[in-house]
Enzyme design. Structure first.
Site, short mmCIF file in Angstrom:
data_model
loop_
_atom_site.label_atom_id
_atom_site.label_comp_id
_atom_site.label_asym_id
_atom_site.label_seq_id
_atom_site.Cartn_x
_atom_site.Cartn_y
_atom_site.Cartn_z
CG ASP A 1 -29.63 24.85 27.36
OD1 ASP A 1 -29.76 24.19 26.50
OD2 ASP A 1 -28.90 25.89 27.50
CD GLU B 1 -27.65 20.93 23.90
OE1 GLU B 1 -28.01 21.20 23.50
OE2 GLU B 1 -27.23 22.52 24.39
C1 NAG Z 1 -28.86 22.79 21.23
C2 NAG Z 1 -29.85 24.01 21.75
O1 NAG Z 1 -29.30 25.01 21.38
N1 NAG Z 1 -30.28 23.31 22.84
C3 NAG Z 1 -30.75 24.40 23.47
C4 NAG Z 1 -30.06 25.38 23.94
O2 NAG Z 1 -29.94 25.84 24.76
C5 NAG Z 1 -31.35 27.28 23.87
C6 NAG Z 1 -31.27 28.33 24.66
O3 NAG Z 1 -31.27 27.98 26.36
C7 NAG Z 1 -32.22 26.10 24.02
O4 NAG Z 1 -32.80 26.82 22.97
C8 NAG Z 1 -31.60 25.22 23.06
O5 NAG Z 1 -33.02 24.01 22.65
#
Ligand code: NAG
Ligand code: NAG
Ligand code: CA
Ligand code: CA
Length: 566
Positions: free
Chosen positions: A217, A289
């Protein structure tokens, strides 16, 4: 001797065929919303276990689960309070072990979400860090701030992804801590070797349990730029945004995609590879990601000496919309292929996730099959968000006590059947309401309906397992591009046969004459193999290649040819 030699050659030959992940179909499950096994209105692990056969049925290779770890759920599990425990809302560790056991029987791999950037502020590590416990003192990013005219200010002007300062004052420790997301999500300090070791222990723990990899993430946010004197540099303004509370107020040159992030990525990959070598079995993967430019994704994949994430998510197609033409699709695909395919022979195609409105809402109802067919036709890995195989749509949700997130609309319960709560739960009030169309639009109905989105999706996953599709490492086995402004095509072939996928992106009837050299010599006709709902053709129907091709608005077809024996 010669015998052995021939054998060795054969073996080398095998190695060049794709590894499991290179053309896999990944399916993202948002566990809260997939299946609720105990009627509390929230999806859980036992629920997922009960639907592994479903995943197998539609042709899924591996499923990645959004976080299931212990969490106060300020950001629905993206705020982990214990990285080694399952949150009770999802079940127990025994339920998890059972899920893994069953996944091996059924043949669907389990991938976990891995949230290294931050923890919950209720995580024991953070609580100990607040108390300056020697072991955890530097686990997070702390700073006393700047004194200007005797008044204390945050260490830098940085703004968090969800708005407001990234710095929150902690009374107890008398320092600011950094959080790129919510104040309840303090960022780890990855410059601390103890933090790095700790994360490897977390990876190992779950690998030992039998997972096939991790989706990491918020990768770009792992590091922030640190000045040599221990201060944090202010970021420059974006002149097109005047709201100091907004994430877009600043140009994130110091809080995104810092060079050190690559080091950790390569470190994790080395760890996964050595795990594989020590424990046998298939490659464990890292899905990353990162909403980053292609040059950066390229580096997350590898540099000339180190390997990183095998699948840095390609979000390129997500910026397309209902108005996108075949040429737009071609440009988007080429943006990836020109760099990532040319250099590494990998590709992955993502069209949705828990942070973005569904395909239905971004492209329009009539384009669901078009988009799903596109996603699975291109060479490489397909990534599908749960429910997209049915064409589920976003729901306008109201804030409730459980949730008030503008992303709730794409997180509504999976639509299994026309019964109470769509078969998602025995509870009449699940944590989010079901879409109003669930009585018609559900797995049970679509399974019975010949050209349903579900059946089209399933056919495409089957095609991905044919020789023509499996052959994709050979560049000459595929082609793609816009034939006209609105007709996009993909060709996939083996020495025996091949498939031509034709997609009309537009809302008008399109016609096309194939040029003479479009097909291999000797091919005279094609057979319709998959057709979308409103197509006037039927599967099995023949098409003479010298005829004019007609495609109805938003029609997509897959046609098959047999290569004549010469
Ligand atoms: C795109 C995005 O922000 N995805 C995740 C990234 O992390 C944050 C915090 O952990 C999440 O809220 C998001 O869904
Ligand atoms: C690749 O990255 C690693 C880790 O950052 C670094 O040590 C190495 O020098 C890099 N290799 C090249 C060729 O840049
Ligand atoms: Ca439940
Ligand atoms: Ca960070």
């Amino acid at each position: 001797m010669r015998f052995v030699f021939v054998f060795a050659l054969l073996f080398v030959g095998c190695l060049s065929s794709p590894e499991w992940w290179e053309d896999a179909t990944f399916y993202q499950i948002y566990p809260r919303s997939f299946v609720d096994s105990d009627g509390d209105g929230v999806g859980d692990l036992k629920g997922i276990s009960s639907k592994l056969e479903y995943l197998k049925e539609i042709g899924v290779t591996a499923t990645w689960l959004s976080p299931i770890f212990k969490s106060p759920m300020a950001d629905f599990g993206y705020d982990v309070s214990n990285f080694f425990e399952i949150d009770p809302i999802f079940g127990t560790m025994a339920d998890f072990d059972e899920l893994i056991e069953k996944s091996k029987e059924v043949g669907v791999k389990i991938i976990l979400d891995f949230v290294p950037n931050h923890s919950s502020d209720e995580c024991e590590y953070f609580e100990k860090s607040v108390e300056s416990d020697p072991e955890y003192k530097d686990f997070y990013v702390w700073h006393p701030g700047k004194l200007i005219d005797g008044i204390r200010h945050p260490p830098s002007n940085w703004v968090s992804v969800f708005g407001g300062s990234t710095w929150t004052w902690n009374e107890k420790r008398q320092e600011y801590y950094l959080h790129q997301f919510l104040a309840k999500q303090p960022d780890f300090n990855f410059r601390n070797p103890k933090v790095r070791e700790n994360f490897k222990a977390i990876l190992k723990f779950w690998l030992d349990k039998g997972v096939y990899g991790f989706r990491i993430d918020a990768v770009p946010h792992i590091f922030e730029k640190l000045n040599e004197d221990g201060s944090w540099p202010d970021e420059p303004r974006n002149d097109w945004n005047n709201d100091p509370q907004s994430y877009d107020y600043l140009d994130h040159i110091y809080t995104k995609d810092q060079h050190e992030t690559l080091d950790v990525m390569y470190e994790w990959r080395a760890f996964m590879d050595s795990y594989k070598n020590d424990n046998g079995g298939e490659t464990r993967v890292i899905l990353a990601e990162a909403y980053s430019p292609i040059e950066i994704l390229d580096q997350y994949f590898s540099n000339s000496t180190h390997s990183g994430s095998q699948i840095p998510f390609n979000f390129g197609l997500m910026s397309l919309s209902g108005y996108s033409t075949a040429k737009d699709v071609e440009n988007s695909v080429t943006y990836w292929m020109d760099v990532m395919w040319k250099k590494h022979k990998v590709a992955n195609w993502v069209l949705g996730n828990h942070d973005n409105p569904r395909i239905y809402d971004r492209f329009g109802a009539h384009k669901i099959d078009v988009v799903n067919i596109l996603l699975s036709s291109l060479p490489g890995t397909t990534v599908t968000y749960y429910g997209e195989e049915l064409g589920m749509h976003n729901v306008k949700t109201e804030c409730t006590e459980v949730s008030c997130d503008d992303r709730d609309g794409e997180r509504t319960p999976m639509q299994w059947n026309d019964k109470l709560s769509g078969g998602f739960s025995t509870n009449p009030n699940p944590w989010l309401p079901l879409a109003d169309d669930y009585k018609v639009n559900n797995v049970k109905n679509q399974r019975k309906t010949a050209r349903s989105s579900f059946n089209i999706y399933k056919s495409l996953q089957k095609l991905k397992r044919t020789e023509a599709f499996k052959n994709f490492k050979d560049d000459s086995s595929w082609a793609y591009g816009a034939l006209t402004e609105q007709i996009f095509h993909v060709k996939r072939s083996s020495s025996k046969d091949g498939y031509l996928i034709l997609i009309n992106m537009g809302d008008k009837i399109e016609t096309y004459n194939f040029p003479e050299n479009f097909f291999k010599p000797g091919i005279k006709d094609l057979e319709y193999h998959v057709v979308t709902e409103r197509s006037s053709h039927y599967s099995g129907e023949k098409f003479q290649i010298t005829n004019k091709l007609h495609l109805l608005p938003f029609e997509a077809v897959v046609m098959k040819w047999e290569t004549p024996v010469v």
